[in-house]
Design a protein around this motif. Structure first.
Motif, PDB file in Angstrom:
ATOM      1  N   ASN A 106       0.802  -1.224   0.000  1.00 43.24           N
ATOM      2  CA  ASN A 106       0.000   0.000   0.000  1.00 43.24           C
ATOM      3  C   ASN A 106       0.837   1.277   0.000  1.00 43.24           C
ATOM      4  O   ASN A 106       0.292   2.381  -0.025  1.00 43.24           O
ATOM      5  N   LYS A 107       2.155   1.129   0.039  1.00 41.38           N
ATOM      6  CA  LYS A 107       3.029   2.280  -0.151  1.00 41.38           C
ATOM      7  C   LYS A 107       3.441   2.441  -1.619  1.00 41.38           C
ATOM      8  O   LYS A 107       4.205   3.334  -1.958  1.00 41.38           O
ATOM      9  N   GLY A 108       2.965   1.518  -2.465  1.00 44.03           N
ATOM     10  CA  GLY A 108       3.319   1.548  -3.880  1.00 44.03           C
ATOM     11  C   GLY A 108       4.670   0.917  -4.174  1.00 44.03           C
ATOM     12  O   GLY A 108       5.214   1.088  -5.277  1.00 44.03           O
ATOM     13  N   GLN A 109       5.218   0.164  -3.222  1.00 45.80           N
ATOM     14  CA  GLN A 109       6.524  -0.462  -3.410  1.00 45.80           C
ATOM     15  C   GLN A 109       6.350  -1.811  -4.128  1.00 45.80           C
ATOM     16  O   GLN A 109       5.649  -2.699  -3.622  1.00 45.80           O
ATOM     17  N   ILE A 110       6.997  -1.926  -5.285  1.00 46.58           N
ATOM     18  CA  ILE A 110       6.941  -3.179  -6.052  1.00 46.58           C
ATOM     19  C   ILE A 110       8.106  -4.055  -5.593  1.00 46.58           C
ATOM     20  O   ILE A 110       9.263  -3.631  -5.636  1.00 46.58           O
TER      21      ILE A 110
END
Length: 378
Positions: A106-110
């Motif tokens: 949910n932090k946008g970390q792939i």
């Protein structure tokens, strides 16, 4: 595969909080079109609603194929005044993250979820979706391309292992005997070929091209000296110190040719025979040796000198025998020159034959003859 034709029924007038439900149909352009459809739910909001917005429609990242699992490769965030959650829209092929190779929090970390292999999939196309927590959620999507960079992680292998080569011993120098071909699954490999250290003793006789893998003959071969060579050929997949290596064996078998004469086991032979021996009497058997052991050649024998009257003959197996009657009182000894030939080469040996006396002459009394002569005088 046929191109697709999509049909969407247009709607021109919208009202806030209005919900539309419709189907999007795809059909190919084959003779008998194949069709499929998917339901779409659309909720109309006003401009005050905080719809997510990505700064780019596509993103690209390069990562090494041996990157560790759980590694963060990128952070993709959308702008919104409302809290967001992220997800990777699952695809149906390996390059669209099926099965899952990447996850997003949910932090946008792939993050990398499992081991990657550039030789299996070189580029992943991920559909990243940002959505609000409302019901129904407001969504926005972007595309992330993850391109894997090759690393040297595959050992070279050979098209054949071992290689078998058959070559006549009279082959001309400079000919190509065989080409060694190595491969691996790395995209950027550059192969270099060389003989193993134990083959250096044959370096004057065989050569291998470091780039093409061609094994050539540098010097004449002699099957009688050596009829089999086992050459170790190594391959490196790069010039780096950590290059991966492998080896194969090239077995060179030398085929015989008729390049050696038959040689008598002795240069001189002795024999004796009674002068009254019957025709066909065997005196001895001559033998020869030929270094061309694998050649299917027949040795023939001939008496070429020392017997102009043909008193003796020699058979193909080397038997010397009496051919005509003998007379010791006329010729007590024969010195024959016998030749052996395999059709190409000739060698000779000397056969000395002593003729032994036989009781084949009536006795003559010289005293009786003198007495008779004396009587006649009176």
């Amino acid at each position: 595969m046929y191109p697709y034709d999509f049909t969407i029924t247009p709607v021109f007038l919208f009202s806030v909080d209005e919900i539309f439900q419709f189907f999007v149909e795809a059909s190919d352009l084959g003779e008998t079109p194949m069709k499929n459809s998917v339901p779409v739910n659309m909720w109309v909001t006003d401009n005050a609603d905080a719809q997510p917005l990505f700064s780019q429609s596509t993103y690209s990242f390069f990562v090494p194929e041996n990157i560790a699992t759980s590694s963060i490769i990128a952070t993709i965030r959308a702008m919104s005044s409302a809290p967001l959650e992220y997800l990777i829209v699952p695809g149906f092929t390996r390059n669209s993250n099926h099965p899952s190779k990447f996850t997003i929090d949910n932090k946008g970390q792939i993050q990398v979820a499992s081991e990657l292999d550039m030789e299996a999939v070189s580029t992943f196309t991920l559909t990243i979706q940002a959505q609000t927590l409302s019901m129904p959620p407001l969504v926005q999507q972007t595309t992330v391309y993850v391109r894997l960079m090759d690393i040297n992680d595959n050992i070279p292998y050979f098209e054949s292992n071992p290689y078998f080569v058959t070559v006549p011993e009279n082959s001309e120098t400079g000919i190509n005997l065989v080409q060694i071909v190595a491969r691996d699954n790395d995209k950027t490999s550059k192969f270099t070929y060389s003989f193993g250290d134990e083959v250096q003793k044959y370096s004057h006789q065989f050569g291998v091209d470091s780039s093409s893998g061609l094994v050539t003959l540098l010097a004449p071969l002699d099957r009688e000296t050596q009829d089999l060579y086992n050459l170790t050929v190594w391959v490196r997949d790069s010039d780096a110190d950590d290059a991966l290596k492998n080896f194969t064996i090239v077995q060179v078998k030398v085929i015989d040719r008729n390049d050696n004469p038959p040689v008598f086991t002795r240069p001189n032979y002795q024999a004796a025979v009674n002068e009254d021996a019957y025709d066909g009497t065997i005196l001895m058997t001559l033998t020869t040796e030929d270094a061309d052991l694998t050649m299917d050649t027949e040795t023939k024998y001939y008496i070429i000198d020392g017997d102009s009257e043909g008193r003796f003959k020699v058979r193909d197996n080397g038997d010397i025998y009496v051919n005509r009657y003998l007379d010791r009182e006329r010729t007590p000894r024969y010195k024959l020159v016998v030749a052996a030939t395999d059709g190409t080469f000739v060698s000779t040996a000397t056969v000395t034959i002593d003729i032994l006396d036989a009781n084949d002459n009536s006795p003559v009394c010289d005293k009786v003859r003198l007495f008779c002569s004396f009587i006649l005088m009176f």
